[in-house]
Design an enzyme around this catalytic site. Structure first.
Site, PDB file in Angstrom:
ATOM      1  CD  GLU A  61      -6.984  -5.068   4.172  1.00 50.78           C
ATOM      2  OE1 GLU A  61      -6.389  -5.773   4.981  1.00 50.78           O
ATOM      3  OE2 GLU A  61      -6.747  -5.094   2.959  1.00 50.78           O
TER       4      GLU A  61
ATOM      5  CG  ASP B  60      -1.557  -1.173   1.620  1.00 55.77           C
ATOM      6  OD1 ASP B  60      -1.524  -2.118   0.838  1.00 55.77           O
ATOM      7  OD2 ASP B  60      -2.153  -1.212   2.711  1.00 55.77           O
TER       8      ASP B  60
HETATM    9  C1  FRU Z   1      -3.858  -3.586   2.748  1.00 55.73           C
HETATM   10  C2  FRU Z   1      -3.216  -4.049   4.050  1.00 55.73           C
HETATM   11  C3  FRU Z   1      -3.554  -3.083   5.171  1.00 55.73           C
HETATM   12  C4  FRU Z   1      -2.413  -3.293   6.118  1.00 55.73           C
HETATM   13  C5  FRU Z   1      -1.258  -3.542   5.186  1.00 55.73           C
HETATM   14  C6  FRU Z   1      -0.235  -4.514   5.709  1.00 55.73           C
HETATM   15  O1  FRU Z   1      -3.239  -4.061   1.611  1.00 55.73           O
HETATM   16  O2  FRU Z   1      -3.631  -5.358   4.349  1.00 55.73           O
HETATM   17  O3  FRU Z   1      -4.814  -3.279   5.735  1.00 55.73           O
HETATM   18  O4  FRU Z   1      -2.212  -2.190   6.953  1.00 55.73           O
HETATM   19  O5  FRU Z   1      -1.799  -4.034   3.992  1.00 55.73           O
HETATM   20  O6  FRU Z   1       0.884  -4.563   4.887  1.00 55.73           O
END
Ligand code: FRU
Length: 532
Positions: free
Chosen positions: A229, A47
């Site tokens: 998320e 992300d």
């Molecule tokens: C989204 C996610 C978020 C988390 C991160 C962990 O892709 O699952 O929810 O904070 O990636 O790398």
């Protein structure tokens, strides 16, 4: 890197020596390396995080595993850009500590020094992120995700963790993460939008350190095929008017319309405490699927992008009011296969930066995604047709007089209300096919013959998007990079962002149809590499 707790890495089964590129191929010229999209120098990225503009620089932090090209102990990698397209890699910004690894989050410029973490003369950049405590998770607790702060007094070059971390303890729900913080001027508070299992919780604060719960949203509305998320609550002006609405972006995995990860959104109002969904929007979400439509698409949410590869995207904070744009970037990947895509030195890229625009559609509102104007800085040479062309089949390379079509292609087509047009992007051996099917009221992207697809069975599946009405005038803006295609239909009303892994660039384009179509305009631009 030396700050990482070695035992933590052992718990991930990760070798302690960072993997260094051993390939003899020069950096940025490796097979599949995007030339127009941001990708990390090496190793794993997911992300985008902490996007904030300050003093002429766009900061892009990102979920980084500096030790391997698969997901692992999360850090925040860091890059900066003066124009959103050319990026400079900076050292890793945030490292795991005794509270856990560093999951996704946001950053704000605390210009009044409300947090007291800087001074009035030198206000801090404050990052608000999720701590993920893998030890606590392994021990079977449900309290392993909490929210923490870090601050920088030197324009993001170095970061200090707040001594009072965590600032928001876990309520005992395992999925409690991805804080997106904005200053909410109307209610004079910092506002945190947080993903909690499969709903959103809002929190308020006067100083970024003490948070109180305001309300929850979304338990029974929208798509719920997976965990929610990376949310973002954005106040947006409706295009062409002074009316303001709130748009809530929510990434979901799995549960996206074409499988795995995707981003849905909601339109409504926010009064400083509660997000209230628009009645029309709610009606749309609850409407039964219209059986009279011949489409194969069953649409439960309202989606930002129908391609499989635009996830966890959010907007930049602190963009000057004089600019006023809502600048967005997403992770150009999908958890269904992110750890398996056939790259080696690095894994994953971001989408091209986009501007999100809210438009009125009947009594309702929709978000459109458009490439930012800065992408134009990559234009090198351009070719265009002089006059409209009518035919059943068109060779764009021939029409434009080029061996290789440019990486950006803009087309306007006039189609009949029941016509089907296919756009075949190829390299002589492999291809990606985009279809506008007005009879079925459907858009389709087929990457089944695009090159390497066998690393994941679902990768070759055709991607679909519904059309609310036939496209009798289709305006397409398309960018084809080494390992991705982004298609923006009618100013970003429908978008497909999709990865592909062909042996060589797809630089041939043929358009064909079941009957004569009119190509009203066609323009192709060669794009320079962002790494030069
Ligand atoms: C989204 C996610 C978020 C988390 C991160 C962990 O892709 O699952 O929810 O904070 O990636 O790398």
């Amino acid at each position: 890197m030396k700050k990482v707790i070695p035992a933590l890495l052992v718990s991930f089964g990760v070798a302690l020596t960072p993997l260094v590129a051993t390939a003899t191929t020069p950096l940025y010229q490796e097979a599949y390396r995007p030339q127009q999209h941001f990708s990390p120098l090496q190793q794993w990225m997911n992300d985008p995080n902490g996007m904030v503009y300050l003093d002429g620089e766009y900061h892009l932090f990102y979920q980084q595993n500096p030790y391997a090209n698969i997901w692992g102990p999360m850090h925040w990698g860091h890059a900066v850009s003066k124009d959103l397209v050319h990026w400079e890699h900076l050292p890793t910004a945030l490292f795991p500590d005794k509270h856990g690894t560093i999951f996704s989050g946001s950053a704000v410029f605390d210009h009044t020094n409300s947090s007291g973490l800087g001074t009035k003369e030198n206000p801090p950049l404050v990052a608000i992120f999720t701590y993920h405590d893998h030890w606590a998770e392994k021990l079977g607790t449900k309290t392993f995700q909490t929210q923490g702060l870090a601050y920088s007094l030197d324009k993001g070059r170095s970061w200090t963790k707040y001594a009072g971390n965590p600032v928001l303890p876990s309520p005992g729900i395992p999925d409690f993460r991805d804080p997106k913080v904005v200053w909410h001027a109307e209610s004079k508070q910092w506002l945190m939008t947080l993903a909690v299992k499969d709903k959103i919780s809002f929190y308020g604060s006067s100083n970024l350190k003490k948070w109180r719960h305001l309300s929850d949203f979304g338990q029974d509305i929208g798509a719920h095929g997976g965990v929610w998320e990376c949310p973002d609550l954005i106040k947006m002006k409706v295009e062409g008017s002074d009316k303001e609405k709130y748009v809530l972006l929510v990434s979901i995995n799995p549960g996206a319309p074409n499988g795995g990860s995707g981003t849905q959104y909601f339109v409504g109002d926010f009064d400083g405490k509660t997000f209230k969904l628009d009645a029309e929007f709610e009606n749309d979400l609850n409407a039964p699927v219209d059986q009279s439509l011949k489409t194969d698409v069953v649409d439960k949410g309202v989606w930002l992008d129908f391609g499989t590869d635009n996830y966890a995207g959010v907007t930049w904070s602190n963009v000057p009011e004089s600019d006023g744009r809502h600048l967005f970037i997403g992770w150009m990947n999908n958890w269904n296969y992110a750890n398996k895509v056939p790259t080696d030195v690095w894994r994953s890229a971001m989408t091209l930066p986009r501007e999100l625009v809210l438009v009125k559609q009947g009594g309702d509102y929709r978000v459109q995604s458009r490439l930012v104007a800065e992408v134009g800085r990559l234009h090198e040479s351009s070719r265009a047709i002089d006059a409209p062309v009518k035919a059943k089949s068109l060779d764009l390379n021939k029409l434009l007089g080029v061996n290789k079509i440019g990486q950006r292609i803009q087309l306007t087509l006039d189609l009949k209300a029941d016509q089907r047009a296919q756009f075949n992007f190829g390299n002589g051996k492999q291809s990606v096919v985009f279809t506008i099917d007005n009879a079925k009221q459907e858009l389709m992207l087929d990457r089944s013959r695009s090159g390497k697809v066998d690393f994941e069975p679902g990768f070759a599946k055709v991607q679909l998007a519904p059309l609310t009405e036939p496209l009798v005038r289709a305006e397409l803006d398309i960018v084809v990079d080494q390992s991705s295609i982004e298609i923006f239909v009618n100013k970003g009303a429908s978008v497909f962002t999709s990865q592909m892994f062909p042996d060589s660039p797809l630089d041939q384009l043929r358009i064909s149809s079941d009957s004569e179509l009119t190509l009203a305009s066609a323009k192709s631009f060669t794009l320079g590499s962002i790494w030069k």
